[in-house]
Design a protein around this motif. Structure first.
Motif, PDB file in Angstrom:
ATOM      1  N   LYS A  67     -19.999 -13.202  -9.790  1.00 38.53           N
ATOM      2  CA  LYS A  67     -18.543 -13.179  -9.691  1.00 38.53           C
ATOM      3  C   LYS A  67     -17.973 -14.168 -10.700  1.00 38.53           C
ATOM      4  N   LEU A  68     -16.850 -13.780 -11.289  1.00 40.96           N
ATOM      5  CA  LEU A  68     -16.249 -14.582 -12.353  1.00 40.96           C
ATOM      6  C   LEU A  68     -14.790 -14.873 -12.024  1.00 40.96           C
ATOM      7  N   LEU A  69     -14.384 -16.117 -12.220  1.00 43.85           N
ATOM      8  CA  LEU A  69     -12.986 -16.504 -12.052  1.00 43.85           C
ATOM      9  C   LEU A  69     -12.413 -16.941 -13.396  1.00 43.85           C
ATOM     10  N   LEU A  70     -11.317 -16.290 -13.793  1.00 46.65           N
ATOM     11  CA  LEU A  70     -10.571 -16.695 -14.977  1.00 46.65           C
ATOM     12  C   LEU A  70      -9.473 -17.649 -14.541  1.00 46.65           C
ATOM     13  N   ALA A  71      -9.605 -18.914 -14.914  1.00 49.09           N
ATOM     14  CA  ALA A  71      -8.606 -19.928 -14.589  1.00 49.09           C
ATOM     15  C   ALA A  71      -8.317 -20.720 -15.862  1.00 49.09           C
ATOM     16  N   VAL A  72      -7.955 -19.981 -16.901  1.00 49.46           N
ATOM     17  CA  VAL A  72      -7.888 -20.546 -18.250  1.00 49.46           C
ATOM     18  C   VAL A  72      -6.537 -21.172 -18.584  1.00 49.46           C
ATOM     19  N   ALA A 104       3.682  -8.233 -19.732  1.00 45.34           N
ATOM     20  CA  ALA A 104       3.915  -8.172 -21.173  1.00 45.34           C
ATOM     21  C   ALA A 104       3.557  -9.484 -21.873  1.00 45.34           C
ATOM     22  N   ASN A 105       3.689 -10.604 -21.165  1.00 47.38           N
ATOM     23  CA  ASN A 105       3.391 -11.898 -21.790  1.00 47.38           C
ATOM     24  C   ASN A 105       1.923 -12.285 -21.704  1.00 47.38           C
ATOM     25  N   GLY A 106       1.090 -11.411 -21.144  1.00 50.55           N
ATOM     26  CA  GLY A 106      -0.340 -11.684 -21.047  1.00 50.55           C
ATOM     27  C   GLY A 106      -0.781 -12.268 -19.727  1.00 50.55           C
ATOM     28  N   ALA A 107       0.124 -12.482 -18.777  1.00 46.43           N
ATOM     29  CA  ALA A 107      -0.256 -13.006 -17.468  1.00 46.43           C
ATOM     30  C   ALA A 107      -1.002 -11.946 -16.670  1.00 46.43           C
ATOM     31  N   ILE A 108      -2.140 -12.327 -16.107  1.00 49.11           N
ATOM     32  CA  ILE A 108      -3.014 -11.380 -15.409  1.00 49.11           C
ATOM     33  C   ILE A 108      -2.386 -10.926 -14.088  1.00 49.11           C
ATOM     34  N   ILE A 109      -2.482  -9.639 -13.830  1.00 45.52           N
ATOM     35  CA  ILE A 109      -2.028  -9.067 -12.563  1.00 45.52           C
ATOM     36  C   ILE A 109      -3.227  -8.960 -11.625  1.00 45.52           C
ATOM     37  N   THR A 110      -3.121  -9.551 -10.443  1.00 49.29           N
ATOM     38  CA  THR A 110      -4.178  -9.460  -9.446  1.00 49.29           C
ATOM     39  C   THR A 110      -3.623  -8.834  -8.176  1.00 49.29           C
ATOM     40  N   ASN A 111      -4.530  -8.482  -7.271  1.00 48.87           N
ATOM     41  CA  ASN A 111      -4.085  -8.064  -5.944  1.00 48.87           C
ATOM     42  C   ASN A 111      -3.945  -9.299  -5.062  1.00 48.87           C
ATOM     43  N   SER A 112      -3.663  -9.108  -3.790  1.00 46.35           N
ATOM     44  CA  SER A 112      -3.402 -10.243  -2.903  1.00 46.35           C
ATOM     45  C   SER A 112      -4.650 -11.091  -2.657  1.00 46.35           C
ATOM     46  N   PHE A 113      -5.820 -10.569  -3.008  1.00 48.40           N
ATOM     47  CA  PHE A 113      -7.061 -11.327  -2.848  1.00 48.40           C
ATOM     48  C   PHE A 113      -7.425 -12.102  -4.118  1.00 48.40           C
ATOM     49  N   GLY A 114      -6.589 -11.975  -5.150  1.00 49.11           N
ATOM     50  CA  GLY A 114      -6.872 -12.649  -6.413  1.00 49.11           C
ATOM     51  C   GLY A 114      -7.801 -11.873  -7.319  1.00 49.11           C
ATOM     52  N   GLN A 115      -8.041 -10.599  -6.997  1.00 50.57           N
ATOM     53  CA  GLN A 115      -8.949  -9.777  -7.803  1.00 50.57           C
ATOM     54  C   GLN A 115      -8.178  -9.078  -8.919  1.00 50.57           C
ATOM     55  N   THR A 116      -8.765  -9.033 -10.096  1.00 45.71           N
ATOM     56  CA  THR A 116      -8.215  -8.224 -11.178  1.00 45.71           C
ATOM     57  C   THR A 116      -8.665  -6.780 -10.982  1.00 45.71           C
ATOM     58  N   ASN A 117      -8.264  -5.928 -11.916  1.00 50.56           N
ATOM     59  CA  ASN A 117      -8.699  -4.525 -11.844  1.00 50.56           C
ATOM     60  C   ASN A 117     -10.129  -4.331 -12.328  1.00 50.56           C
ATOM     61  N   MET A 118     -10.781  -5.396 -12.784  1.00 51.94           N
ATOM     62  CA  MET A 118     -12.177  -5.332 -13.232  1.00 51.94           C
ATOM     63  C   MET A 118     -13.087  -5.822 -12.115  1.00 51.94           C
ATOM     64  N   ALA A 119     -14.179  -5.129 -11.901  1.00 54.59           N
ATOM     65  CA  ALA A 119     -15.091  -5.451 -10.808  1.00 54.59           C
ATOM     66  C   ALA A 119     -15.596  -6.890 -10.889  1.00 54.59           C
ATOM     67  N   ASP A 120     -15.483  -7.597  -9.778  1.00 51.42           N
ATOM     68  CA  ASP A 120     -16.025  -8.949  -9.615  1.00 51.42           C
ATOM     69  C   ASP A 120     -15.395  -9.989 -10.530  1.00 51.42           C
ATOM     70  N   ILE A 121     -14.208  -9.698 -11.053  1.00 48.12           N
ATOM     71  CA  ILE A 121     -13.478 -10.679 -11.861  1.00 48.12           C
ATOM     72  C   ILE A 121     -12.179 -11.028 -11.147  1.00 48.12           C
ATOM     73  N   TYR A 122     -12.002 -12.313 -10.885  1.00 50.16           N
ATOM     74  CA  TYR A 122     -10.829 -12.846 -10.217  1.00 50.16           C
ATOM     75  C   TYR A 122     -10.025 -13.677 -11.223  1.00 50.16           C
ATOM     76  N   ALA A 123      -8.803 -14.028 -10.855  1.00 46.28           N
ATOM     77  CA  ALA A 123      -7.985 -14.861 -11.724  1.00 46.28           C
ATOM     78  C   ALA A 123      -7.040 -15.707 -10.881  1.00 46.28           C
ATOM     79  N   ALA A 124      -6.732 -16.903 -11.384  1.00 48.41           N
ATOM     80  CA  ALA A 124      -5.802 -17.806 -10.699  1.00 48.41           C
ATOM     81  C   ALA A 124      -5.295 -18.833 -11.700  1.00 48.41           C
TER      82      ALA A 124
END
Length: 443
Positions: free
Chosen positions: A106-111, A259-279
């Motif tokens: 599992k990967l978290l993008l917190a860049v 449009a500005n590059g901010a990642i869209i996640t669901n309410s669980f913090g998941q992106t649309n890519m498998a096993d990739i989260y963002a915060a």
């Protein structure tokens, strides 16, 4: 379970700590591009203004503390590529220049985010700064220790621009604040509130509205700021024109963004890519009132979503409840807070609304330090549910916004404020608090 986190500031640090508590057996590794971890940038204006002198007070946890908790952290390591099919990363050791591969379950993008620097001419001159990380703060503070530094220009009148302007004035510098728009804090407050703040700012420093900075002059160090109206001497320039998500590492991965590059996640913090989260400041948040995805890069949202994601990385199933954008600032003699939607945001969202504005006092007449307080509420024209609120004034004004944040969170109606049982004591309030009055006169 192998969890990789890219970024070790507010969101990444919160996620790592929570994930380890949830799943002590998991392998958790953090890659951080800088040499600073778990850093609170909100303290920078106050550090520069000598409210405190130890820069370490802005650091919540050290790498050693992470290691002690069983979390591996590698500073000065930049993830330069992500293979989502193979679940692999390419990492560059910035100390040696060597690259190596790593893998994740599992990967978290917190860049995070970086300062927006408009295309100003000669922006490479020395003594032109942004204010985002600890090194920025240390560099500015060191430069200001030179007694010959007198004239400072701040470009941008958002939260950071106003807070640093106040700190510079306290250091007895000549401060000029330049804003492109026709008012300050344009994305956070409505005009009735920003006008009050502007009036107070003008008593302390030189405020220029509707003025565009074109570039800078100087041979080595900056000497002048050039605008579309004039030119001004400058020993130091601080650019505070906002931030943008650090999207370079993920912009070609197929991850959905604003449009500005901010990642869209669901309410669980998941992106649309498998096993990739963002915060964190690279992520859009769900707004509880407008029901849209918004970019509000605040420490509160970063920490809270980071904790939610950390729980889910560790095997939990926790949902982020959303944001209402509650925030505040103090600038010179004025406190101001806001929550929910502004009037302009309600209009943009197509919500039928009404507003009410009240000016009153912060506490009883016979207690020293009484000041004016102005409150503006936005509420649904049909249901009368509170949509947003803004308060500005002297001591005690900003913390009242927490009451409105609670009311919005619980879908209260403006009428319920009229008889709400607020505290009364002469040093803090009046028998009828300004929020009671707002509820009473709303039509």
């Amino acid at each position: 379970m192998k969890i990789i986190i890219i970024g070790a500031q507010a969101a990444g640090a919160s996620a790592a700590a929570k994930a380890k508590r949830m799943n002590p057996e998991a392998t958790i590794r953090i890659y951080e591009k800088s040499d600073i971890v778990s850093f609170g940038a909100c303290g920078l204006p106050y550090f520069i203004g000598n409210h405190f002198t130890d820069a370490n007070e802005m650091i919540s946890r050290t790498p050693e503390q992470f290691q002690k908790d069983g979390i591996e952290i590698k500073t000065l390591h930049e993830v330069i590529a992500i293979d989502t099919n193979q679940k692999k990363l390419t990492v560059k050791d910035l100390n040696t220049g060597n690259c190596f591969d790593d893998s994740y379950d599992k990967l978290l993008l917190a860049v995070g985010a970086s300062p927006i620097i408009p295309p100003f001419e000669n922006s490479q001159l020395k003594n032109i700064f942004t204010l985002r990380n600890l090194h920025d703060g240390l560099a500015i503070k060191q430069t200001l220790s030179n007694s010959n530094i007198k004239n400072l220009i701040v470009i941008g009148a958002g939260y950071i621009g106003l807070e640093i302007a106040e700190s510079l004035v306290a250091l007895q510098k000549n401060v000029k604040l330049i804003q492109l728009d026709d008012r300050i804090l344009i994305d956070a407050f409505d005009r009735q509130i920003t006008e009050l703040i502007e009036e107070n700012i003008k008593q302390h420093c030189d405020l220029h509205l509707q003025e565009r900075v074109l570039g800078f002059e100087g041979s080595h160090n900056v000497t002048h700021v050039i605008t579309d109206k004039s030119q001004y001497p400058a020993d130091v320039v601080i650019i505070a024109t906002g931030v943008k998500p650090n999207n370079d590492i993920y912009k070609n991965l197929g991850i959905k963004t604003l449009a500005n590059g901010a990642i869209i996640t669901n309410s669980f913090g998941q992106t649309n890519m498998a096993d990739i989260y963002a915060a964190g400041d690279c992520v859009a948040l769900h707004h509880r009132v407008s029901h849209s995805m918004v970019y509000i890069p605040l420490a509160t949202g970063a920490n809270k979503l980071g904790k939610i994601v950390g729980e889910n990385l560790g095997g939990g199933n926790c949902e982020y409840p959303g944001t209402i954008g509650t925030s505040a600032l103090k600038v010179f003699d004025i406190e101001a807070g806001r929550t929910g939607l502004t009037e302009s945001e309600a209009k943009k969202a197509g919500i039928p609304y009404k507003t009410v504005i009240v000016k009153d006092k912060n506490h009883s007449n016979y207690v020293a330090g009484q000041t004016s307080v102005t409150a503006k509420l936005i509420y649904h024209a049909d249901t009368r549910v509170i949509l947003g609120g803004q308060i500005a004034g002297g001591r005690g004004a900003a913390l009242r916004i927490n009451t409105l944040a609670t009311a919005i969170w619980m879908n209260l109606k403006i009428d319920e404020l009229a008889m709400m049982d607020f505290l009364y004591a002469p040093p803090f309030s009046r028998p009828w608090d300004i929020l009671n009055i707002v509820g009473s006169i709303a039509k």
